[in-house]
Design an enzyme around this catalytic site. Structure first.
Site, PDB file in Angstrom:
ATOM      1  N   GLU A 127       0.838  -1.209   0.000  1.00 52.32           N
ATOM      2  CA  GLU A 127       0.000   0.000   0.000  1.00 52.32           C
ATOM      3  C   GLU A 127       0.864   1.247   0.000  1.00 52.32           C
ATOM      4  O   GLU A 127       0.583   2.231  -0.695  1.00 52.32           O
ATOM      5  CB  GLU A 127      -0.928  -0.024   1.223  1.00 52.32           C
ATOM      6  CG  GLU A 127      -1.856   1.174   1.335  1.00 52.32           C
ATOM      7  CD  GLU A 127      -1.276   2.262   2.207  1.00 52.32           C
ATOM      8  OE1 GLU A 127      -1.521   3.452   1.925  1.00 52.32           O
ATOM      9  OE2 GLU A 127      -0.564   1.927   3.164  1.00 52.32           O
ATOM     10  N   ASP A 147       0.629   3.787  -3.254  1.00 58.51           N
ATOM     11  CA  ASP A 147       0.238   5.189  -3.093  1.00 58.51           C
ATOM     12  C   ASP A 147       1.146   6.088  -3.920  1.00 58.51           C
ATOM     13  O   ASP A 147       0.685   7.036  -4.572  1.00 58.51           O
ATOM     14  CB  ASP A 147       0.306   5.555  -1.610  1.00 58.51           C
ATOM     15  CG  ASP A 147      -0.008   7.012  -1.360  1.00 58.51           C
ATOM     16  OD1 ASP A 147      -1.132   7.438  -1.644  1.00 58.51           O
ATOM     17  OD2 ASP A 147       0.887   7.733  -0.885  1.00 58.51           O
ATOM     18  N   ASP A 150      -6.782   1.289   0.841  1.00 56.54           N
ATOM     19  CA  ASP A 150      -5.452   0.709   1.052  1.00 56.54           C
ATOM     20  C   ASP A 150      -5.227  -0.481   0.126  1.00 56.54           C
ATOM     21  O   ASP A 150      -4.133  -0.666  -0.424  1.00 56.54           O
ATOM     22  CB  ASP A 150      -5.294   0.261   2.507  1.00 56.54           C
ATOM     23  CG  ASP A 150      -5.148   1.432   3.467  1.00 56.54           C
ATOM     24  OD1 ASP A 150      -4.999   2.577   2.994  1.00 56.54           O
ATOM     25  OD2 ASP A 150      -5.192   1.201   4.692  1.00 56.54           O
ATOM     26  N   GLU A 210      -4.556   0.484  -3.560  1.00 55.37           N
ATOM     27  CA  GLU A 210      -3.181   0.976  -3.694  1.00 55.37           C
ATOM     28  C   GLU A 210      -2.188  -0.180  -3.647  1.00 55.37           C
ATOM     29  O   GLU A 210      -1.197  -0.186  -4.400  1.00 55.37           O
ATOM     30  CB  GLU A 210      -2.887   1.998  -2.595  1.00 55.37           C
ATOM     31  CG  GLU A 210      -3.621   3.312  -2.795  1.00 55.37           C
ATOM     32  CD  GLU A 210      -3.449   4.296  -1.675  1.00 55.37           C
ATOM     33  OE1 GLU A 210      -3.779   5.479  -1.868  1.00 55.37           O
ATOM     34  OE2 GLU A 210      -2.974   3.892  -0.582  1.00 55.37           O
TER      35      GLU A 210
END
Length: 228
Positions: A45, A49, A118, A121
């Protein structure tokens, strides 16, 4: 490693065939069910991102070559914020493929914005590690293209827009009321109601008060626009 039927179906919805299926399994493993032999998706995650941010920044620059940094920043934030990521995850039914612990499953983890955001990502990071940046860019743009084309409408702060709507009609500024706080201290869920003195109201649930207020304001704006 061979993917299960549900993960194979999810990979098809995502639009990427994994050469290393274990990356997808990890991306969809929530910390509530992780173990030394089953790592969770938190590190992925973190990477995803950044990959998402780079793809969105590049796409925004290409879409509007004359835009200033001040114009690009709110557009960027609208595209990568948790609510947007969670909506993308819902569109491809990511929740159905998540691997959750029993307590998280019973508390509605498959529907939570924070969990879904989350996870999407982490999935982006899994694609990046599996096949490189171009593959990750393809997947991101495939699922974010509609949001990119309408980003100006999403870029403005919903609470500010709702306040302007009320003031233009001679009403007092909207108020935000905490209806419910649920969940453990490390993962709370807030139910917030945005309301106007004329009686219109809408609720939203999120992992922070600020996020829930924004979502409630946006929901109320959408309701007001539909009514008019």
């Amino acid at each position: 490693m061979k993917l299960s039927a549900d993960l194979t179906a999810f990979a098809a919805r995502l639009g990427h065939a994994f050469s290393r299926p274990e990356l997808l399994v990890r991306a969809l493993t929530h910390p509530s069910i992780s173990s030394p032999s089953r790592p969770d998706n938190q590190r992925l995650e973190f990477l995803g991102d950044r990959v998402l941010g780079l793809v969105m920044a590049e796409a925004l620059l290409q879409a509007d070559t004359a835009a200033t940094e001040g114009q690009l920043a709110p557009r960027f934030n609208a595209l990568v914020r948790k609510e947007a990521c969670a909506e993308i995850a819902r569109a491809i039914d990511l929740g159905a493929a998540l691997k959750l612990g029993r307590s998280e499953m019973l508390s509605g983890g498959r529907r939570k914005d924070a969990v879904l955001a989350d996870a999407i990502e982490a999935v982006i990071a899994a694609v990046y590690l599996d096949a490189g940046f171009e593959a990750a860019r393809f997947v991101v743009l495939r699922h974010w293209s509609t949001r990119l084309s309408g980003v100006d409408a999403d870029a403005r702060d919903a609470k500010t827009m709702l306040q302007e709507w009320a003031q233009a009609r001679g009403q007092a500024p909207p108020t935000y009321v905490e209806i419910l706080r649920a969940g453990p201290d490390h993962a709370p869920e807030f139910t917030i109601q945005a309301q106007l003195d004329s009686g219109e109201a809408a609720q939203a649930v999120a992992g922070s008060k600020r996020q829930a207020e924004q979502m409630a304001a946006r929901a109320l704006l959408q309701r007001l626009e539909a009514d008019t």
